[in-house]
Design a protein around this motif. Structure first.
Motif, PDB file in Angstrom:
ATOM      1  N   UNK A  38     -13.157-108.009 -54.864  1.00 44.61           N
ATOM      2  CA  UNK A  38     -12.226-109.145 -54.735  1.00 44.61           C
ATOM      3  C   UNK A  38     -12.106-109.658 -53.297  1.00 44.61           C
ATOM      4  N   UNK A  39     -12.067-108.718 -52.323  1.00 45.53           N
ATOM      5  CA  UNK A  39     -11.964-109.129 -50.913  1.00 45.53           C
ATOM      6  C   UNK A  39     -13.220-109.858 -50.473  1.00 45.53           C
ATOM      7  N   UNK A  55      -3.861-112.887 -47.757  1.00 51.33           N
ATOM      8  CA  UNK A  55      -3.710-112.973 -49.217  1.00 51.33           C
ATOM      9  C   UNK A  55      -4.585-111.941 -49.927  1.00 51.33           C
ATOM     10  N   UNK A  56      -5.808-111.739 -49.422  1.00 51.86           N
ATOM     11  CA  UNK A  56      -6.725-110.778 -50.051  1.00 51.86           C
ATOM     12  C   UNK A  56      -6.165-109.364 -49.982  1.00 51.86           C
ATOM     13  N   UNK A  57      -5.650-108.992 -48.828  1.00 50.57           N
ATOM     14  CA  UNK A  57      -5.100-107.644 -48.687  1.00 50.57           C
ATOM     15  C   UNK A  57      -3.784-107.498 -49.437  1.00 50.57           C
ATOM     16  N   UNK A  58      -3.039-108.596 -49.569  1.00 51.28           N
ATOM     17  CA  UNK A  58      -1.820-108.553 -50.384  1.00 51.28           C
ATOM     18  C   UNK A  58      -2.178-108.281 -51.843  1.00 51.28           C
ATOM     19  N   UNK A  59      -3.262-108.894 -52.309  1.00 44.96           N
ATOM     20  CA  UNK A  59      -3.710-108.665 -53.695  1.00 44.96           C
ATOM     21  C   UNK A  59      -4.113-107.203 -53.892  1.00 44.96           C
ATOM     22  N   UNK A  60      -4.925-106.679 -52.965  1.00 44.24           N
ATOM     23  CA  UNK A  60      -5.370-105.281 -53.058  1.00 44.24           C
ATOM     24  C   UNK A  60      -4.171-104.334 -52.988  1.00 44.24           C
ATOM     25  N   UNK A  61      -3.189-104.658 -52.131  1.00 40.61           N
ATOM     26  CA  UNK A  61      -1.985-103.833 -51.991  1.00 40.61           C
ATOM     27  C   UNK A  61      -1.229-103.772 -53.315  1.00 40.61           C
ATOM     28  N   UNK A  62      -0.997-104.940 -53.934  1.00 42.02           N
ATOM     29  CA  UNK A  62      -0.314-104.984 -55.223  1.00 42.02           C
ATOM     30  C   UNK A  62      -1.088-104.187 -56.268  1.00 42.02           C
ATOM     31  N   UNK A  63      -2.410-104.369 -56.270  1.00 40.14           N
ATOM     32  CA  UNK A  63      -3.257-103.699 -57.257  1.00 40.14           C
ATOM     33  C   UNK A  63      -3.160-102.181 -57.129  1.00 40.14           C
ATOM     34  N   UNK A  64      -3.229-101.677 -55.907  1.00 41.47           N
ATOM     35  CA  UNK A  64      -3.186-100.232 -55.683  1.00 41.47           C
ATOM     36  C   UNK A  64      -1.803 -99.651 -55.977  1.00 41.47           C
ATOM     37  N   UNK A  65      -0.755-100.339 -55.507  1.00 47.31           N
ATOM     38  CA  UNK A  65       0.610 -99.840 -55.686  1.00 47.31           C
ATOM     39  C   UNK A  65       0.957 -99.721 -57.165  1.00 47.31           C
TER      40      UNK A  65
END
Length: 362
Positions: free
Chosen positions: A67-68, A316-326
């Protein structure tokens, strides 16, 4: 029918994404080598094993961060189009912003199908090779850690049989304080116990030590005792405690069968397996959402140029990955719904994509 502009944008979409992968994967390999080279030398790992590991690492790494990579590649080449006033020229010719998005959606469809098929068959095999290498060679006590908690294992084998062991050693294939209970309409029919039970791979049998079998009868129970008894069972001791990453290593059909079997057994790790299943479908869908967000953010020519677009994109990309992992961890470690946890980031960023798209159209 694709126009010249469609083919031009689609070619840039796919080529930039491929270039981004080819640029970052070697960096990932170099970082991984620098972290693990000491243990590789200490453990005297054969060069061929290391080469196979990095083949699996490449696929595993690319799939995890796809995704990133996709998001940044779209930000990159769309910002260049905007800075070169190519987007202004395209929209000025009478093409609507929605029509301008068409080659992007086609590109997202190609990437999405590719990622979906890879996730069904190729990524599971690479995940197995990647994790096996890490636990075998790079982690202290890795083989024991592969199976997580091996104490007080309780499993439902089928509709009528329940199995319990106090502890299980996956290296020697020995379980201690073994008990197997068989029921019929909620009534105990028989119970087998043994101080330990050993799996014999050469003939697919089990040897039970201090064997006792109690058969419940109408007039009285029948007790059978033997110091040692060899027999066959319909289960495998290794199935008692599957390796911690087992779900990642299974193809779609194998994963569905495995989840069904684990549900019947009352597995405590079922949420972990469901997260892996749902992600096989949610990750490809994210290609469309991230594509729309990336185009909406980078299609406008800004004062900060491409640097400003990349800054916004990376955030935004890291925010998406953060939400996904959390939310993934939340589902695995609690009773939170795996379905909601896996799809929530797509839902939130889907709403953001709609908002940004409407703003970009203006």
């Amino acid at each position: 029918m694709l126009t010249i502009i469609d083919r031009y944008i689609l070619k840039r979409y796919l080529a930039t994404f491929a270039a981004m992968l080819l640029m970052f994967i070697p960096i990932g390999i170099i970082i991984d080598v620098s972290e693990k080279v000491n243990k590789m030398i200490e453990n005297k790992i054969p060069i061929l094993e290391i080469a196979i590991y990095y083949y699996h690492f490449t696929i595993y790494f690319a799939n995890s961060l796809f995704p990133i990579f996709l998001f940044l590649s779209i930000i990159w080449f769309t910002s260049k189009l905007a800075n070169n006033t190519e987007i202004i020229a395209i929209l000025g010719s009478g093409i609507s912003f929605t029509r301008f998005l068409r080659p992007y959606i086609i590109g997202a469809s190609i990437v999405s199908v590719f990622v979906l098929l890879m996730g069904f068959w190729v990524v599971p095999a690479s995940s197995e090779g990647f994790n096996n290498f890490r636990y075998t060679y790079l982690k202290g006590g890795g083989k024991e850690q592969m199976r997580g908690d091996n104490t007080d294992v309780y499993r439902q084998i089928n509709d009528n049989e329940f199995l319990y062991v106090n502890s299980f050693n996956p290296v020697s294939n020995v379980a201690f304080n073994f008990a197997l209970e068989k029921f019929k309409k909620d009534q105990l029919v028989s119970k087998i116990t043994a101080s330990r039970i050993k799996w014999n791979p050469e003939d697919s049998t089990y040897t039970m030590y201090d064997f006792t079998k109690r058969t419940v009868g109408i007039l009285g129970d029948k007790i059978e005792k033997m110091p040692e008894k060899k027999t066959k069972f319909s289960f495998e001791l290794e199935d008692l405690t599957p390796v911690v990453y087992i779900a990642e290593t299974l193809s779609l059909s194998e994963l569905l069968d495995f989840i069904d079997k684990e549900k019947k057994r009352g597995s405590s790790n079922i949420n972990v397996y469901m997260v892996v299943l749902y992600k096989k479908f949610s990750v490809p869908v994210s290609a469309f959402i991230l594509t729309i967000i990336a185009v909406s953010v980078s299609a406008m020519k800004r004062r900060g140029g491409m640097g400003m677009n990349l800054t916004i994109g990376i955030a935004l990309a890291f925010a998406y990955v953060f939400f996904d992992k959390i939310f993934g961890v939340l589902a695995e470690k609690s009773s939170f719904s795996p379905l909601i946890a896996v799809w929530f980031p797509n839902f939130v960023f889907g709403i953001l994509a709609i908002f940004l798209l409407r703003n970009a159209k203006r």
